[in-house]
Design an enzyme around this catalytic site. Sequence first.
Site, PDB file in Angstrom:
ATOM      1  N   SER A 145       8.202  23.087  21.315  1.00 23.67           N
ATOM      2  CA  SER A 145       9.490  23.567  20.207  1.00 23.67           C
ATOM      3  C   SER A 145       9.711  24.538  19.430  1.00 23.67           C
ATOM      4  O   SER A 145       8.405  24.973  18.643  1.00 23.67           O
ATOM      5  CB  SER A 145      10.523  22.285  19.916  1.00 23.67           C
ATOM      6  OG  SER A 145      11.775  23.534  19.074  1.00 23.67           O
ATOM      7  N   TYR A 160      10.188  16.052  12.540  1.00 22.43           N
ATOM      8  CA  TYR A 160       9.900  16.855  14.418  1.00 22.43           C
ATOM      9  C   TYR A 160       9.400  18.059  13.953  1.00 22.43           C
ATOM     10  O   TYR A 160       7.874  18.348  15.292  1.00 22.43           O
ATOM     11  CB  TYR A 160      11.265  17.462  14.446  1.00 22.43           C
ATOM     12  CG  TYR A 160      11.347  18.179  15.869  1.00 22.43           C
ATOM     13  CD1 TYR A 160      11.859  17.174  16.989  1.00 22.43           C
ATOM     14  CD2 TYR A 160      11.929  19.265  15.793  1.00 22.43           C
ATOM     15  CE1 TYR A 160      12.023  17.683  18.044  1.00 22.43           C
ATOM     16  CE2 TYR A 160      12.376  19.276  17.163  1.00 22.43           C
ATOM     17  CZ  TYR A 160      11.955  18.427  18.943  1.00 22.43           C
ATOM     18  OH  TYR A 160      12.329  20.067  19.779  1.00 22.43           O
TER      19      TYR A 160
HETATM   20  N1  LIG Z   1      17.360  20.289  23.277  1.00 18.17           N
HETATM   21  C1  LIG Z   1      16.601  21.690  22.499  1.00 18.17           C
HETATM   22  O1  LIG Z   1      17.243  22.100  21.900  1.00 18.17           O
HETATM   23  C2  LIG Z   1      15.111  21.552  22.498  1.00 18.17           C
HETATM   24  C3  LIG Z   1      14.594  22.557  21.899  1.00 18.17           C
HETATM   25  C4  LIG Z   1      13.472  22.304  21.515  1.00 18.17           C
HETATM   26  C5  LIG Z   1      12.300  21.751  22.014  1.00 18.17           C
HETATM   27  N2  LIG Z   1      13.050  20.157  23.067  1.00 18.17           N
HETATM   28  C6  LIG Z   1      12.291  19.274  22.930  1.00 18.17           C
HETATM   29  O2  LIG Z   1      12.716  19.080  24.236  1.00 18.17           O
HETATM   30  C7  LIG Z   1      12.368  18.145  25.144  1.00 18.17           C
HETATM   31  C8  LIG Z   1      13.405  17.123  25.334  1.00 18.17           C
HETATM   32  O3  LIG Z   1      14.884  16.795  25.143  1.00 18.17           O
HETATM   33  P1  LIG Z   1      15.666  17.130  25.233  1.00 18.17           P
HETATM   34  O4  LIG Z   1      16.469  18.402  24.121  1.00 18.17           O
HETATM   35  O5  LIG Z   1      16.394  17.345  27.018  1.00 18.17           O
HETATM   36  O6  LIG Z   1      16.485  15.988  24.405  1.00 18.17           O
HETATM   37  P2  LIG Z   1      17.393  13.875  25.393  1.00 18.17           P
HETATM   38  O7  LIG Z   1      17.973  14.762  25.898  1.00 18.17           O
HETATM   39  O8  LIG Z   1      17.808  13.482  23.730  1.00 18.17           O
HETATM   40  O9  LIG Z   1      15.797  14.039  25.947  1.00 18.17           O
HETATM   41  C9  LIG Z   1      14.833  13.335  25.339  1.00 18.17           C
HETATM   42  C10 LIG Z   1      14.140  12.426  26.511  1.00 18.17           C
HETATM   43  O10 LIG Z   1      13.312  11.690  26.174  1.00 18.17           O
HETATM   44  C11 LIG Z   1      13.434  10.521  26.125  1.00 18.17           C
HETATM   45  N3  LIG Z   1      12.310   9.381  25.472  1.00 18.17           N
HETATM   46  C12 LIG Z   1      12.849   9.898  23.878  1.00 18.17           C
HETATM   47  N4  LIG Z   1      11.437   8.601  23.524  1.00 18.17           N
HETATM   48  C13 LIG Z   1      10.971   7.931  24.698  1.00 18.17           C
HETATM   49  C14 LIG Z   1       9.931   6.895  24.887  1.00 18.17           C
HETATM   50  N5  LIG Z   1       9.529   6.727  23.337  1.00 18.17           N
HETATM   51  N6  LIG Z   1       9.132   6.546  25.886  1.00 18.17           N
HETATM   52  C15 LIG Z   1      10.057   7.662  27.135  1.00 18.17           C
HETATM   53  N7  LIG Z   1      10.615   8.428  26.677  1.00 18.17           N
HETATM   54  C16 LIG Z   1      11.462   9.408  25.626  1.00 18.17           C
HETATM   55  C17 LIG Z   1      14.621   9.729  26.818  1.00 18.17           C
HETATM   56  O11 LIG Z   1      14.789   8.873  27.246  1.00 18.17           O
HETATM   57  P3  LIG Z   1      14.983   7.095  27.213  1.00 18.17           P
HETATM   58  O12 LIG Z   1      16.283   7.752  26.039  1.00 18.17           O
HETATM   59  O13 LIG Z   1      15.859   6.860  28.322  1.00 18.17           O
HETATM   60  O14 LIG Z   1      13.186   6.860  26.769  1.00 18.17           O
HETATM   61  C18 LIG Z   1      15.542  11.608  27.439  1.00 18.17           C
HETATM   62  O15 LIG Z   1      14.834  11.582  28.508  1.00 18.17           O
HETATM   63  C19 LIG Z   1      11.859  17.024  23.611  1.00 18.17           C
HETATM   64  O16 LIG Z   1      10.504  16.681  23.467  1.00 18.17           O
HETATM   65  C20 LIG Z   1      12.386  17.936  23.108  1.00 18.17           C
HETATM   66  O17 LIG Z   1      11.694  17.484  21.636  1.00 18.17           O
HETATM   67  C21 LIG Z   1      14.485  20.374  23.145  1.00 18.17           C
END
Ligand SMILES: NC(=O)c1ccc[n+]([C@@H]2O[C@H](COP(=O)([O-])OP(=O)(O)OC[C@H]3O[C@@H](n4cnc5c(N)ncnc54)[C@H](OP(=O)(O)O)[C@@H]3O)[C@@H](O)[C@H]2O)c1
Length: 255
Positions: A145, A160
Amino acid sequence: MKNLFDLTGKIVVITGASSGIGVQLAKAFALQGANVAIIARRYERLEVLAKELEKLGVESLAVKCDVSIEEDVKNAVASILNKFKKIDVLINNAGVASLGSVDEISEEEWNRVIDTNLKGIFLMSKYVVRNMKENSYGRIINTASVCGIVGSKNVPLHAYNASKGAVINLTKGMATSLAKYGITVNGIGPGLFKSEMTEKTLFKPENLKIYNAVCPMGRPGKEGELDGAAIYFASDASSYTTGQTIFVDGGFTSI
Ligand SMILES: NC(=O)c1ccc[n+]([C@@H]2O[C@H](COP(=O)([O-])OP(=O)(O)OC[C@H]3O[C@@H](n4cnc5c(N)ncnc54)[C@H](OP(=O)(O)O)[C@@H]3O)[C@@H](O)[C@H]2O)c1
Protein backbone atom coordinates in the site's frame (compact mmCIF):
# COMPACT_ATOMS: atom_id res chain seq x y z
CA MET A 1 5.79 -12.53 -31.81
CA LYS A 2 5.64 -14.18 -28.38
CA ASN A 3 3.04 -12.65 -26.07
CA LEU A 4 5.12 -11.70 -23.03
CA PHE A 5 2.01 -11.39 -20.90
CA ASP A 6 0.55 -14.80 -21.77
CA LEU A 7 -0.82 -16.61 -18.71
CA THR A 8 -2.69 -19.42 -20.46
CA GLY A 9 -2.90 -22.48 -18.23
CA LYS A 10 -0.98 -20.92 -15.34
CA ILE A 11 -2.23 -21.74 -11.84
CA VAL A 12 -2.81 -18.54 -9.93
CA VAL A 13 -3.76 -18.36 -6.24
CA ILE A 14 -5.34 -15.13 -5.00
CA THR A 15 -6.04 -14.45 -1.33
CA GLY A 16 -8.66 -11.91 -0.28
CA ALA A 17 -10.75 -12.73 -3.33
CA SER A 18 -14.21 -12.41 -1.79
CA SER A 19 -14.39 -8.65 -2.38
CA GLY A 20 -12.70 -5.58 -3.80
CA ILE A 21 -9.31 -5.77 -5.45
CA GLY A 22 -9.08 -9.58 -5.11
CA VAL A 23 -12.29 -10.11 -7.10
CA GLN A 24 -11.08 -7.72 -9.79
CA LEU A 25 -7.70 -9.49 -10.05
CA ALA A 26 -9.32 -12.93 -10.20
CA LYS A 27 -11.40 -11.81 -13.18
CA ALA A 28 -8.39 -10.17 -14.86
CA PHE A 29 -6.31 -13.36 -14.56
CA ALA A 30 -9.14 -15.57 -15.81
CA LEU A 31 -9.50 -13.27 -18.83
CA GLN A 32 -5.78 -13.91 -19.51
CA GLY A 33 -6.49 -17.66 -19.55
CA ALA A 34 -5.15 -18.52 -16.08
CA ASN A 35 -6.83 -21.05 -13.78
CA VAL A 36 -7.56 -19.31 -10.51
CA ALA A 37 -7.82 -20.59 -6.94
CA ILE A 38 -9.55 -18.02 -4.75
CA ILE A 39 -9.16 -17.76 -0.99
CA ALA A 40 -11.02 -15.86 1.76
CA ARG A 41 -13.13 -16.55 4.85
CA ARG A 42 -16.53 -15.80 3.23
CA TYR A 43 -16.91 -19.01 1.24
CA GLU A 44 -20.37 -18.27 -0.23
CA ARG A 45 -18.94 -15.27 -2.08
CA LEU A 46 -16.05 -17.33 -3.40
CA GLU A 47 -18.42 -19.97 -4.73
CA VAL A 48 -20.32 -17.34 -6.73
CA LEU A 49 -17.08 -15.88 -8.12
CA ALA A 50 -15.69 -19.33 -9.01
CA LYS A 51 -18.75 -19.98 -11.17
CA GLU A 52 -18.29 -16.61 -12.90
CA LEU A 53 -14.63 -17.40 -13.60
CA GLU A 54 -15.49 -20.82 -15.02
CA LYS A 55 -17.88 -19.11 -17.45
CA LEU A 56 -14.79 -17.37 -18.84
CA GLY A 57 -13.47 -20.80 -19.85
CA VAL A 58 -10.93 -21.46 -17.09
CA GLU A 59 -10.89 -23.72 -14.04
CA SER A 60 -11.43 -22.24 -10.61
CA LEU A 61 -11.39 -23.46 -7.01
CA ALA A 62 -12.97 -21.66 -4.05
CA VAL A 63 -11.12 -22.29 -0.79
CA LYS A 64 -12.30 -21.11 2.63
CA CYS A 65 -9.27 -20.09 4.65
CA ASP A 66 -8.22 -17.56 7.26
CA VAL A 67 -4.71 -16.60 6.15
CA SER A 68 -3.69 -15.79 9.73
CA ILE A 69 -4.24 -19.40 10.90
CA GLU A 70 -1.47 -21.83 9.97
CA GLU A 71 -3.65 -24.95 9.92
CA ASP A 72 -6.14 -23.24 7.56
CA VAL A 73 -3.34 -22.17 5.22
CA LYS A 74 -1.73 -25.61 5.22
CA ASN A 75 -5.06 -27.25 4.33
CA ALA A 76 -5.89 -24.60 1.71
CA VAL A 77 -2.58 -25.05 -0.13
CA ALA A 78 -2.96 -28.85 0.06
CA SER A 79 -6.43 -28.69 -1.51
CA ILE A 80 -5.20 -26.37 -4.29
CA LEU A 81 -2.28 -28.69 -5.05
CA ASN A 82 -4.62 -31.66 -4.96
CA LYS A 83 -6.68 -30.12 -7.79
CA PHE A 84 -4.06 -28.27 -9.84
CA LYS A 85 -0.82 -30.17 -8.93
CA LYS A 86 1.28 -26.96 -8.91
CA ILE A 87 1.10 -23.25 -8.13
CA ASP A 88 2.73 -20.81 -10.56
CA VAL A 89 1.58 -17.50 -9.13
CA LEU A 90 0.65 -16.49 -5.58
CA ILE A 91 -1.04 -13.16 -5.02
CA ASN A 92 -0.98 -12.31 -1.31
CA ASN A 93 -3.78 -9.79 -1.36
CA ALA A 94 -5.88 -10.47 1.79
CA GLY A 95 -5.81 -7.52 4.12
CA VAL A 96 -7.63 -5.51 6.73
CA ALA A 97 -7.30 -1.86 7.69
CA SER A 98 -7.86 -0.28 11.04
CA LEU A 99 -8.14 3.40 11.77
CA GLY A 100 -6.34 4.70 14.80
CA SER A 101 -3.27 6.15 16.39
CA VAL A 102 -0.90 4.07 18.58
CA ASP A 103 -2.41 5.66 21.68
CA GLU A 104 -5.92 4.55 20.68
CA ILE A 105 -5.56 1.08 19.11
CA SER A 106 -6.15 -1.96 21.32
CA GLU A 107 -3.59 -4.73 21.40
CA GLU A 108 -6.22 -7.04 19.92
CA GLU A 109 -6.77 -4.70 16.97
CA TRP A 110 -3.02 -4.25 16.41
CA ASN A 111 -2.62 -8.04 16.32
CA ARG A 112 -5.57 -8.49 13.93
CA VAL A 113 -4.00 -6.13 11.40
CA ILE A 114 -0.46 -7.51 11.69
CA ASP A 115 -1.65 -11.13 11.72
CA THR A 116 -3.72 -10.68 8.57
CA ASN A 117 -1.57 -8.34 6.51
CA LEU A 118 1.89 -9.62 7.45
CA LYS A 119 1.69 -13.04 9.10
CA GLY A 120 -0.85 -14.05 6.43
CA ILE A 121 1.77 -13.44 3.73
CA PHE A 122 4.37 -15.37 5.73
CA LEU A 123 2.06 -18.37 6.15
CA MET A 124 0.78 -18.48 2.56
CA SER A 125 4.32 -18.09 1.21
CA LYS A 126 5.66 -20.73 3.60
CA TYR A 127 3.46 -23.46 2.09
CA VAL A 128 3.40 -22.25 -1.52
CA VAL A 129 7.17 -21.63 -1.83
CA ARG A 130 7.80 -25.31 -1.06
CA ASN A 131 5.94 -26.24 -4.25
CA MET A 132 7.51 -23.44 -6.27
CA LYS A 133 10.99 -24.60 -5.24
CA GLU A 134 10.19 -28.12 -6.47
CA ASN A 135 9.21 -26.64 -9.84
CA SER A 136 12.09 -24.12 -9.92
CA TYR A 137 9.49 -21.54 -10.88
CA GLY A 138 7.23 -19.09 -9.13
CA ARG A 139 5.84 -15.60 -9.12
CA ILE A 140 4.77 -14.08 -5.80
CA ILE A 141 2.98 -10.74 -5.71
CA ASN A 142 2.31 -9.07 -2.38
CA THR A 143 -0.32 -6.35 -2.07
CA ALA A 144 1.34 -3.56 -0.11
CA SER A 145 0.00 0.00 0.00
CA VAL A 146 1.08 3.60 -0.30
CA CYS A 147 0.61 3.48 3.49
CA GLY A 148 3.70 1.27 3.64
CA ILE A 149 5.98 4.17 2.72
CA VAL A 150 4.07 7.27 3.86
CA GLY A 151 1.90 8.13 6.81
CA SER A 152 -1.47 9.83 6.60
CA LYS A 153 -1.75 13.04 8.57
CA ASN A 154 -5.52 13.30 8.75
CA VAL A 155 -6.50 9.65 9.14
CA PRO A 156 -4.07 7.76 11.41
CA LEU A 157 -3.60 4.14 10.33
CA HIS A 158 -0.65 3.14 12.49
CA ALA A 159 -1.09 -0.64 12.62
CA TYR A 160 -1.79 -0.64 8.90
CA ASN A 161 1.29 1.54 8.20
CA ALA A 162 3.43 -0.90 10.18
CA SER A 163 2.04 -3.97 8.43
CA LYS A 164 2.41 -2.60 4.91
CA GLY A 165 5.90 -1.20 5.52
CA ALA A 166 6.91 -4.68 6.65
CA VAL A 167 5.31 -6.23 3.56
CA ILE A 168 7.52 -4.07 1.34
CA ASN A 169 10.70 -5.23 3.04
CA LEU A 170 9.53 -8.84 3.35
CA THR A 171 9.09 -8.66 -0.43
CA LYS A 172 12.74 -7.64 -0.80
CA GLY A 173 13.98 -10.26 1.65
CA MET A 174 12.09 -13.08 -0.06
CA ALA A 175 13.11 -11.83 -3.51
CA THR A 176 16.81 -11.91 -2.75
CA SER A 177 16.95 -15.40 -1.31
CA LEU A 178 14.37 -17.08 -3.55
CA ALA A 179 15.83 -15.79 -6.84
CA LYS A 180 18.11 -18.81 -7.14
CA TYR A 181 15.04 -21.08 -7.20
CA GLY A 182 13.49 -19.26 -10.16
CA ILE A 183 11.00 -17.48 -7.90
CA THR A 184 10.40 -13.75 -8.21
CA VAL A 185 8.73 -11.74 -5.45
CA ASN A 186 7.32 -8.30 -6.13
CA GLY A 187 4.76 -5.99 -4.60
CA ILE A 188 1.98 -3.71 -5.71
CA GLY A 189 1.29 -0.60 -3.66
CA PRO A 190 -2.17 0.70 -4.50
CA GLY A 191 -3.21 4.27 -3.83
CA LEU A 192 -6.88 4.73 -3.01
CA PHE A 193 -9.35 2.30 -4.63
CA LYS A 194 -13.02 1.87 -3.74
CA SER A 195 -13.67 -1.37 -1.85
CA GLU A 196 -15.32 -2.61 1.34
CA MET A 197 -12.17 -1.48 3.14
CA THR A 198 -12.33 2.11 1.99
CA GLU A 199 -15.88 3.01 0.98
CA LYS A 200 -17.06 4.06 4.46
CA THR A 201 -13.78 5.67 5.56
CA LEU A 202 -11.36 7.07 2.99
CA PHE A 203 -14.17 7.59 0.47
CA LYS A 204 -16.06 9.88 2.86
CA PRO A 205 -16.33 13.15 0.93
CA GLU A 206 -14.07 15.05 3.36
CA ASN A 207 -11.34 12.38 3.15
CA LEU A 208 -11.64 11.91 -0.61
CA LYS A 209 -11.24 15.64 -1.05
CA ILE A 210 -7.91 15.51 0.80
CA TYR A 211 -6.69 12.50 -1.22
CA ASN A 212 -7.64 14.13 -4.52
CA ALA A 213 -5.90 17.34 -3.52
CA VAL A 214 -2.63 15.49 -2.75
CA CYS A 215 -2.76 12.96 -5.62
CA PRO A 216 -1.23 14.40 -8.82
CA MET A 217 -3.91 12.70 -10.94
CA GLY A 218 -6.54 14.25 -8.68
CA ARG A 219 -8.65 11.12 -8.32
CA PRO A 220 -8.71 7.63 -6.78
CA GLY A 221 -7.88 4.54 -8.85
CA LYS A 222 -10.56 2.99 -11.02
CA GLU A 223 -11.60 -0.66 -11.17
CA GLY A 224 -9.08 -2.50 -13.33
CA GLU A 225 -6.22 -0.04 -12.91
CA LEU A 226 -4.22 -2.56 -10.85
CA ASP A 227 -4.59 -5.35 -13.41
CA GLY A 228 -1.64 -4.27 -15.57
CA ALA A 229 0.89 -4.32 -12.72
CA ALA A 230 -0.36 -7.70 -11.49
CA ILE A 231 -0.27 -9.29 -14.94
CA TYR A 232 3.22 -7.85 -15.53
CA PHE A 233 4.59 -9.37 -12.30
CA ALA A 234 2.83 -12.70 -12.94
CA SER A 235 4.07 -13.11 -16.51
CA ASP A 236 7.34 -13.58 -18.38
CA ALA A 237 7.35 -9.84 -19.08
CA SER A 238 8.87 -9.38 -15.59
CA SER A 239 11.35 -12.29 -15.72
CA TYR A 240 14.31 -10.10 -14.60
CA THR A 241 12.38 -8.04 -12.05
CA THR A 242 12.30 -9.02 -8.39
CA GLY A 243 12.10 -7.31 -5.00
CA GLN A 244 10.27 -4.32 -6.44
CA THR A 245 7.09 -2.72 -5.21
CA ILE A 246 5.34 -0.67 -7.86
CA PHE A 247 3.03 2.07 -6.62
CA VAL A 248 -0.14 2.31 -8.64
CA ASP A 249 -1.28 5.52 -7.09
CA GLY A 250 -1.75 8.31 -9.61
CA GLY A 251 1.56 9.78 -8.43
CA PHE A 252 0.52 9.97 -4.76
CA THR A 253 3.89 8.81 -3.42
CA SER A 254 5.95 10.82 -5.91
CA ILE A 255 5.18 14.26 -4.59
N1 LIG B 1 -8.68 -0.31 -1.48
C1 LIG B 1 -7.61 0.44 -1.31
O1 LIG B 1 -7.64 1.68 -1.45
C2 LIG B 1 -6.30 -0.20 -0.97
C3 LIG B 1 -5.16 0.61 -0.98
C4 LIG B 1 -3.93 0.05 -0.68
C5 LIG B 1 -3.85 -1.31 -0.39
N2 LIG B 1 -4.98 -2.08 -0.37
C6 LIG B 1 -4.83 -3.48 -0.06
O2 LIG B 1 -5.48 -4.26 -1.04
C7 LIG B 1 -5.85 -5.52 -0.48
C8 LIG B 1 -7.30 -5.79 -0.81
O3 LIG B 1 -8.11 -4.85 -0.13
P1 LIG B 1 -9.49 -4.29 -0.70
O4 LIG B 1 -9.34 -2.83 -0.82
O5 LIG B 1 -9.92 -5.09 -1.86
O6 LIG B 1 -10.41 -4.52 0.57
P2 LIG B 1 -11.64 -5.49 0.83
O7 LIG B 1 -12.69 -5.32 -0.19
O8 LIG B 1 -12.01 -5.26 2.25
O9 LIG B 1 -11.03 -6.94 0.65
C9 LIG B 1 -10.23 -7.55 1.62
C10 LIG B 1 -10.18 -9.03 1.32
O10 LIG B 1 -9.31 -9.68 2.27
C11 LIG B 1 -9.99 -10.81 2.80
N3 LIG B 1 -9.50 -11.10 4.14
C12 LIG B 1 -9.46 -10.26 5.21
N4 LIG B 1 -8.97 -10.91 6.29
C13 LIG B 1 -8.72 -12.19 5.88
C14 LIG B 1 -8.23 -13.33 6.53
N5 LIG B 1 -7.88 -13.33 7.83
N6 LIG B 1 -8.09 -14.48 5.82
C15 LIG B 1 -8.44 -14.52 4.51
N7 LIG B 1 -8.91 -13.46 3.84
C16 LIG B 1 -9.05 -12.30 4.52
C17 LIG B 1 -11.45 -10.44 2.76
O11 LIG B 1 -12.25 -11.60 2.71
P3 LIG B 1 -13.06 -12.27 3.92
O12 LIG B 1 -13.54 -11.17 4.80
O13 LIG B 1 -14.14 -13.02 3.20
O14 LIG B 1 -12.08 -13.18 4.57
C18 LIG B 1 -11.53 -9.71 1.43
O15 LIG B 1 -11.67 -10.65 0.38
C19 LIG B 1 -5.53 -5.42 1.01
O16 LIG B 1 -4.30 -6.03 1.28
C20 LIG B 1 -5.45 -3.93 1.23
O17 LIG B 1 -4.65 -3.61 2.35
C21 LIG B 1 -6.18 -1.55 -0.66
